[in-house]
Structures are given as C-alpha cells and as structure tokens.
Design a protein around this motif. Sequence first.
Motif, PDB file in Angstrom:
ATOM      1  N   ASP A 235       0.856  -1.185   0.000  1.00  0.00           N
ATOM      2  CA  ASP A 235       0.000   0.000   0.000  1.00  0.00           C
ATOM      3  C   ASP A 235       0.891   1.234   0.000  1.00  0.00           C
ATOM      4  O   ASP A 235       1.632   1.460   0.949  1.00  0.00           O
ATOM      5  N   PRO A 236       0.843   2.038  -1.038  1.00  0.00           N
ATOM      6  CA  PRO A 236       1.783   3.158  -1.161  1.00  0.00           C
ATOM      7  C   PRO A 236       1.500   4.357  -0.257  1.00  0.00           C
ATOM      8  O   PRO A 236       2.199   5.358  -0.348  1.00  0.00           O
ATOM      9  N   GLU A 237       0.515   4.276   0.619  1.00  0.00           N
ATOM     10  CA  GLU A 237       0.242   5.400   1.518  1.00  0.00           C
ATOM     11  C   GLU A 237       1.466   5.672   2.407  1.00  0.00           C
ATOM     12  O   GLU A 237       2.190   4.750   2.762  1.00  0.00           O
ATOM     13  N   PRO A 238       1.692   6.921   2.782  1.00  0.00           N
ATOM     14  CA  PRO A 238       2.850   7.268   3.630  1.00  0.00           C
ATOM     15  C   PRO A 238       2.812   6.539   4.970  1.00  0.00           C
ATOM     16  O   PRO A 238       1.741   6.272   5.514  1.00  0.00           O
ATOM     17  N   ARG A 239       3.960   6.225   5.474  1.00  0.00           N
ATOM     18  CA  ARG A 239       4.110   5.551   6.759  1.00  0.00           C
ATOM     19  C   ARG A 239       4.805   6.495   7.744  1.00  0.00           C
ATOM     20  O   ARG A 239       5.558   7.366   7.350  1.00  0.00           O
ATOM     21  N   SER A 240       4.582   6.261   9.024  1.00  0.00           N
ATOM     22  CA  SER A 240       5.205   7.095  10.043  1.00  0.00           C
ATOM     23  C   SER A 240       6.369   6.389  10.737  1.00  0.00           C
ATOM     24  O   SER A 240       7.038   6.978  11.562  1.00  0.00           O
ATOM     25  N   ALA A 241       6.617   5.142  10.413  1.00  0.00           N
ATOM     26  CA  ALA A 241       7.676   4.376  11.073  1.00  0.00           C
ATOM     27  C   ALA A 241       9.036   4.697  10.456  1.00  0.00           C
ATOM     28  O   ALA A 241       9.147   5.102   9.310  1.00  0.00           O
ATOM     29  N   SER A 242      10.067   4.485  11.252  1.00  0.00           N
ATOM     30  CA  SER A 242      11.435   4.607  10.758  1.00  0.00           C
ATOM     31  C   SER A 242      12.202   3.365  11.209  1.00  0.00           C
ATOM     32  O   SER A 242      11.759   2.638  12.095  1.00  0.00           O
ATOM     33  N   VAL A 243      13.339   3.149  10.592  1.00  0.00           N
ATOM     34  CA  VAL A 243      14.152   1.970  10.893  1.00  0.00           C
ATOM     35  C   VAL A 243      15.583   2.419  11.128  1.00  0.00           C
ATOM     36  O   VAL A 243      16.123   3.235  10.384  1.00  0.00           O
ATOM     37  N   SER A 244      16.184   1.866  12.172  1.00  0.00           N
ATOM     38  CA  SER A 244      17.593   2.095  12.470  1.00  0.00           C
ATOM     39  C   SER A 244      18.235   0.744  12.740  1.00  0.00           C
ATOM     40  O   SER A 244      17.573  -0.169  13.240  1.00  0.00           O
ATOM     41  N   THR A 245      19.509   0.622  12.445  1.00  0.00           N
ATOM     42  CA  THR A 245      20.211  -0.626  12.738  1.00  0.00           C
ATOM     43  C   THR A 245      21.099  -0.444  13.960  1.00  0.00           C
ATOM     44  O   THR A 245      21.634   0.634  14.209  1.00  0.00           O
ATOM     45  N   ILE A 246      21.222  -1.512  14.711  1.00  0.00           N
ATOM     46  CA  ILE A 246      22.110  -1.516  15.872  1.00  0.00           C
ATOM     47  C   ILE A 246      23.502  -1.944  15.431  1.00  0.00           C
ATOM     48  O   ILE A 246      24.503  -1.374  15.862  1.00  0.00           O
ATOM     49  N   ASP A 247      23.551  -2.946  14.580  1.00  0.00           N
ATOM     50  CA  ASP A 247      24.807  -3.487  14.064  1.00  0.00           C
ATOM     51  C   ASP A 247      24.886  -3.223  12.565  1.00  0.00           C
ATOM     52  O   ASP A 247      23.856  -2.988  11.919  1.00  0.00           O
ATOM     53  N   PRO A 248      26.086  -3.283  12.001  1.00  0.00           N
ATOM     54  CA  PRO A 248      26.182  -3.168  10.541  1.00  0.00           C
ATOM     55  C   PRO A 248      25.267  -4.207   9.891  1.00  0.00           C
ATOM     56  O   PRO A 248      25.202  -5.357  10.339  1.00  0.00           O
ATOM     57  N   SER A 249      24.534  -3.796   8.882  1.00  0.00           N
ATOM     58  CA  SER A 249      23.517  -4.659   8.276  1.00  0.00           C
ATOM     59  C   SER A 249      23.529  -4.540   6.761  1.00  0.00           C
ATOM     60  O   SER A 249      23.903  -3.507   6.224  1.00  0.00           O
TER      61      SER A 249
END
Length: 74
Positions: free
Chosen positions: A17-31
């Motif tokens: 679903d192309p609607e905008p999302r409010s979530a973000s993603v960060s990594t703890i370790d190199p990924s």
Amino acid sequence: MVELTDGEIVGELAALDPEPRSASVSTIDPSTLYKIEQSTLQILMAEHPEIVQGIIKELAHRLRVTTAPYGFSF
C-alpha cells in the motif's frame, strides 16, 4: 520500539500500500538490507503465490503481537 532479528522484514505494508508511513528503521549493528520496488513485488507475487502466503503470514503474526497486550485474541 521493536527489535527485529536476522531475516525479518520491514516495510511490507509500504510494499503493498503506497500510503505514507510514520515508522522509521535504524540498525544496531552493521547490516545488509535489500529493497524491492512495489512494481517488482507485484510481478513476483503474481508469479509465486507462496510469496503472498508468506506476506499474509507475517502480517497476521504482527497483528497478533500488536494486539496481545490489549487482550485481543484471534
């Protein structure tokens, strides 16, 4: 905040679903992350129904995890 482990996916709703999302993603370790365009995913799902089944299974799992603290049962 949710911490995912190896092999888990993010952005599955945005891919469907192309609607905008409010979530973000960060990594703890190199990924290493892989991105798949929505149009490519649509083609793959049409050719491989097991992909659709996997996405539905993941969405159902996340719904269960999200609603469990509120006492909902499915």
